[in-house]
Design an enzyme around this catalytic site. Structure first.
Site, PDB file in Angstrom:
ATOM      1  N   ASN A   1     -11.857   1.320  10.520  1.00 52.98           N
ATOM      2  CA  ASN A   1     -11.857   2.718  10.071  1.00 52.98           C
ATOM      3  C   ASN A   1     -13.249   3.084   9.542  1.00 52.98           C
ATOM      4  O   ASN A   1     -14.153   2.255   9.529  1.00 52.98           O
ATOM      5  CB  ASN A   1     -10.767   2.950   9.014  1.00 52.98           C
ATOM      6  CG  ASN A   1     -10.955   2.030   7.826  1.00 52.98           C
ATOM      7  OD1 ASN A   1     -11.956   2.100   7.129  1.00 52.98           O
ATOM      8  ND2 ASN A   1      -9.991   1.142   7.599  1.00 52.98           N
TER       9      ASN A   1
ATOM     10  N   LYS B   1     -12.450 -12.235  26.267  1.00 51.69           N
ATOM     11  CA  LYS B   1     -12.636 -10.780  26.330  1.00 51.69           C
ATOM     12  C   LYS B   1     -11.688 -10.166  27.363  1.00 51.69           C
ATOM     13  O   LYS B   1     -11.613 -10.654  28.503  1.00 51.69           O
ATOM     14  CB  LYS B   1     -14.092 -10.497  26.707  1.00 51.69           C
ATOM     15  CG  LYS B   1     -14.446  -9.039  26.676  1.00 51.69           C
ATOM     16  CD  LYS B   1     -15.905  -8.826  27.024  1.00 51.69           C
ATOM     17  CE  LYS B   1     -16.166  -7.353  27.236  1.00 51.69           C
ATOM     18  NZ  LYS B   1     -17.481  -7.098  27.797  1.00 51.69           N
TER      19      LYS B   1
ATOM     20  N   PRO C   1      -0.706  -7.203   5.515  1.00 53.63           N
ATOM     21  CA  PRO C   1      -0.174  -7.329   4.147  1.00 53.63           C
ATOM     22  C   PRO C   1      -0.730  -6.224   3.259  1.00 53.63           C
ATOM     23  O   PRO C   1      -1.852  -5.751   3.486  1.00 53.63           O
ATOM     24  CB  PRO C   1      -0.704  -8.690   3.686  1.00 53.63           C
ATOM     25  CG  PRO C   1      -1.879  -8.976   4.563  1.00 53.63           C
ATOM     26  CD  PRO C   1      -1.607  -8.294   5.883  1.00 53.63           C
TER      27      PRO C   1
ATOM     28  N   ILE D   1      -2.337  -5.674   0.060  1.00 55.65           N
ATOM     29  CA  ILE D   1      -2.997  -6.567  -0.904  1.00 55.65           C
ATOM     30  C   ILE D   1      -2.723  -6.134  -2.340  1.00 55.65           C
ATOM     31  O   ILE D   1      -2.358  -6.938  -3.199  1.00 55.65           O
ATOM     32  CB  ILE D   1      -4.517  -6.617  -0.614  1.00 55.65           C
ATOM     33  CG1 ILE D   1      -4.718  -7.179   0.795  1.00 55.65           C
ATOM     34  CG2 ILE D   1      -5.250  -7.445  -1.665  1.00 55.65           C
ATOM     35  CD1 ILE D   1      -6.137  -7.133   1.309  1.00 55.65           C
TER      36      ILE D   1
ATOM     37  N   PHE E   1      -6.721   3.302  -5.008  1.00 57.21           N
ATOM     38  CA  PHE E   1      -7.394   4.488  -4.483  1.00 57.21           C
ATOM     39  C   PHE E   1      -6.581   5.005  -3.309  1.00 57.21           C
ATOM     40  O   PHE E   1      -5.976   4.216  -2.593  1.00 57.21           O
ATOM     41  CB  PHE E   1      -8.811   4.148  -3.992  1.00 57.21           C
ATOM     42  CG  PHE E   1      -9.836   4.241  -5.070  1.00 57.21           C
ATOM     43  CD1 PHE E   1      -9.891   3.289  -6.070  1.00 57.21           C
ATOM     44  CD2 PHE E   1     -10.739   5.293  -5.103  1.00 57.21           C
ATOM     45  CE1 PHE E   1     -10.817   3.378  -7.085  1.00 57.21           C
ATOM     46  CE2 PHE E   1     -11.676   5.396  -6.107  1.00 57.21           C
ATOM     47  CZ  PHE E   1     -11.716   4.437  -7.101  1.00 57.21           C
TER      48      PHE E   1
ATOM     49  N   LYS F   1       2.401   6.897  -4.026  1.00 59.73           N
ATOM     50  CA  LYS F   1       1.744   5.591  -3.831  1.00 59.73           C
ATOM     51  C   LYS F   1       1.678   4.796  -5.124  1.00 59.73           C
ATOM     52  O   LYS F   1       1.894   3.591  -5.143  1.00 59.73           O
ATOM     53  CB  LYS F   1       0.327   5.786  -3.288  1.00 59.73           C
ATOM     54  CG  LYS F   1       0.302   5.644  -1.798  1.00 59.73           C
ATOM     55  CD  LYS F   1      -1.052   5.810  -1.205  1.00 59.73           C
ATOM     56  CE  LYS F   1      -0.808   6.255   0.239  1.00 59.73           C
ATOM     57  NZ  LYS F   1      -1.961   6.719   0.912  1.00 59.73           N
TER      58      LYS F   1
ATOM     59  N   LYS G   1       3.656   1.280  -5.092  1.00 63.55           N
ATOM     60  CA  LYS G   1       2.861   0.049  -5.157  1.00 63.55           C
ATOM     61  C   LYS G   1       2.817  -0.553  -6.557  1.00 63.55           C
ATOM     62  O   LYS G   1       2.159  -1.556  -6.786  1.00 63.55           O
ATOM     63  CB  LYS G   1       1.450   0.328  -4.638  1.00 63.55           C
ATOM     64  CG  LYS G   1       1.436   0.797  -3.181  1.00 63.55           C
ATOM     65  CD  LYS G   1       0.049   0.748  -2.586  1.00 63.55           C
ATOM     66  CE  LYS G   1       0.087   1.276  -1.158  1.00 63.55           C
ATOM     67  NZ  LYS G   1      -0.952   0.705  -0.299  1.00 63.55           N
TER      68      LYS G   1
HETATM   69  O1  C5P Z   1      -4.010   2.782   2.548  1.00 64.36           O
HETATM   70  P1  C5P Z   1      -3.281   3.291   1.315  1.00 64.36           P
HETATM   71  O2  C5P Z   1      -3.415   4.759   1.113  1.00 64.36           O
HETATM   72  O3  C5P Z   1      -1.877   2.760   1.215  1.00 64.36           O
HETATM   73  O4  C5P Z   1      -4.109   2.639   0.108  1.00 64.36           O
HETATM   74  C1  C5P Z   1      -3.737   2.818  -1.240  1.00 64.36           C
HETATM   75  C2  C5P Z   1      -4.216   1.657  -2.059  1.00 64.36           C
HETATM   76  O5  C5P Z   1      -3.638   0.444  -1.572  1.00 64.36           O
HETATM   77  C3  C5P Z   1      -5.719   1.414  -2.050  1.00 64.36           C
HETATM   78  O6  C5P Z   1      -6.057   1.027  -3.369  1.00 64.36           O
HETATM   79  C4  C5P Z   1      -5.914   0.269  -1.069  1.00 64.36           C
HETATM   80  O7  C5P Z   1      -7.053  -0.531  -1.360  1.00 64.36           O
HETATM   81  C5  C5P Z   1      -4.624  -0.513  -1.248  1.00 64.36           C
HETATM   82  N1  C5P Z   1      -4.163  -1.187  -0.021  1.00 64.36           N
HETATM   83  C6  C5P Z   1      -4.063  -2.576  -0.005  1.00 64.36           C
HETATM   84  N2  C5P Z   1      -3.595  -3.205   1.130  1.00 64.36           N
HETATM   85  C7  C5P Z   1      -3.259  -2.501   2.225  1.00 64.36           C
HETATM   86  C8  C5P Z   1      -3.341  -1.086   2.208  1.00 64.36           C
HETATM   87  C9  C5P Z   1      -3.813  -0.459   1.074  1.00 64.36           C
HETATM   88  O8  C5P Z   1      -4.413  -3.243  -0.982  1.00 64.36           O
HETATM   89  N3  C5P Z   1      -2.814  -3.131   3.303  1.00 64.36           N
END
Ligand code: C5P
Length: 396
Positions: A210, A289, A305, A307, A323, A337, A341
């Site tokens: 991204n 490839k 996953p 994280i 974030f 979120k 989370k």
């Molecule tokens: O991508 P998303 O909007 O869900 O991200 C929200 C938060 O979750 C961010 O702090 C991002 O670093 C964290 N995150 C993560 N692992 C992921 C997706 C997002 O730790 N696979």
């Protein structure tokens, strides 16, 4: 490293006799490594010439709010966002009164209203004017708006009086400005920050990723170290330079990031997940490839996953800050979120302007409150974010 290296300073000069000391002040800032831009009021020009200050700062001097040429080069809002700190020296009684009223009638007062950066003033005036009740009320108003007031000092004055009202000597102003970048709000804290994108391999030469630039994470790491923290940055592939005194470990994929993060969580007080982790990865990484002779290929993606959620489910979890880059319904999506989370705080940014940009607009969201952070340069916003985080931490 020079004490003010990479720092951007706007020196605002107003019309008092102490303006002559600004030549020395400008030289001192430049010698300490800062990039200095001068903004002068009309009356300041009666005391010191723009040409002198242009030569000493190496930058063109900004004088007028309504100047088509200057606005085309760097508009007043851009100028206000450019600075890490704005220091008004000398600040006359008249200027302090205008600033306290929130006037925007010339370039300098307008910049003060528009800036998300630190503001400091070094008052200079006759002792009676300084001790006057109205001046003191005006100074108090500015203090309440988080303006740092440097001095004045006491001694003999240009008008012949003796007492408080002399502008602080340039070297003391430079010391104070240097210190303002090294506040100790995170001393003794260990912070782990994830940043940048992840890359999920499709085959040996291709990947899914991204647009994350890593700028926000690197700005937070740099400001956290300045605030006294021990910082470990776990970063995906980005072009940013690792800030001084930050330990940075580079990873490529989300899986690598997860394992590295979990292996480094001991004694971490604050976890800040800024990384834009790829949501999915190819179910299978091809060893060779992929040839392009087919018109269509199918790629099966599986979920990566999460994280930050894994960190949030640890026993003895640290204070967790997430974030979110959102393009719509920033507040609603941010609250969802934060809850899903299990985070302590989430900064929701407007994704339409944040990726790769040096400026950011953000909303701080807690379980029971939310508020908008002044938008601006990522370094200034990062400092503000760390102040918010520091104010929420349990005492150590
Ligand atoms: O991508 P998303 O909007 O869900 O991200 C929200 C938060 O979750 C961010 O702090 C991002 O670093 C964290 N995150 C993560 N692992 C992921 C997706 C997002 O730790 N696979």
């Amino acid at each position: 490293m020079l004490p003010l290296a990479n720092k951007r300073i706007i020196l605002g000069i107003t019309g008092g006799i102490a303006a002559y000391k600004c030549a020395e002040l400008t030289r001192g800032f430049v010698k300490a490594g800062a990039d200095v831009k001068i903004v002068m009021t009309k009356s300041a020009e009666e005391f010191v010439t723009p040409l002198t200050l242009q030569a000493l700062s190496g930058n063109r001097v900004h004088q007028n709010l309504l100047d088509i040429e200057a606005e085309a080069a760097m508009g007043h809002i851009e100028l206000a966002r450019w600075a890490d700190i704005i220091i008004i020296a000398p600040a006359t009684a008249n200027f302090i009164a205008r600033a306290a009223q929130g006037k925007a009638e010339d370039l300098l007062t307008t910049i003060l209203l528009a800036t998300p950066s630190l503001i400091a003033i070094a008052p200079a005036m006759n002792v009676e004017m300084w001790t006057d009740k109205q001046t003191q009320t005006n100074v108090e108003i500015l203090r309440k708006r988080d303006v740092i007031v440097l001095g004045p000092s006491s001694g003999s004055q240009a008008c012949g009086d003796v007492g408080l009202g002399r502008m602080l000597e340039p070297e003391l102003i430079i010391d104070s400005v240097t210190q303002s970048f090294q506040t100790d709000i995170l001393t003794g804290r260990k912070i782990l920050i994830t940043g940048g994108p992840t890359r999920e391999a499709i085959d040996p030469v291709r990947y899914i990723s991204n647009h994350s630039s890593g700028k926000m994470a690197y700005a937070l790491a740099s400001e956290a170290v300045n605030a006294g923290a021990e910082v470990l940055l776990v970063s995906g592939p980005v072009m940013e330079t690792v800030p001084e005194r930050v330990t940075c470990l580079k990873v490529t994929s989300a899986d690598e990031m997860l394992h590295l993060v979990l292996s480094r969580m001991q004694d971490v007080d604050i976890f800040i997940g800024v990384a834009a982790i790829a949501d999915y990865r190819p179910a299978k990484e091809e060893k060779q490839k992929i040839k392009k002779h087919k018109n269509q290929i199918d790629l099966t993606l599986i979920k990566n996953p999460d994280i930050i959620s894994e960190v949030a489910s640890l026993p003895n979890r640290p204070y967790i800050v997430g974030f979110a880059a959102e393009t719509e319904n920033i507040l609603e999506n941010g609250i969802e979120k934060l809850t899903r989370k299990n985070l302590d705080l989430l900064f929701a940014n407007d994704a339409t302007e944040t990726f790769g940009s040096d400026v950011v607009a953000s909303t701080a969201i807690f379980a029971d409150a939310n508020f908008t952070i002044k938008s601006g340069k990522k370094s200034a916003v990062a400092r503000h974010m760390l102040q918010i985080i520091a104010s929420k931490l349990p005492a150590n």
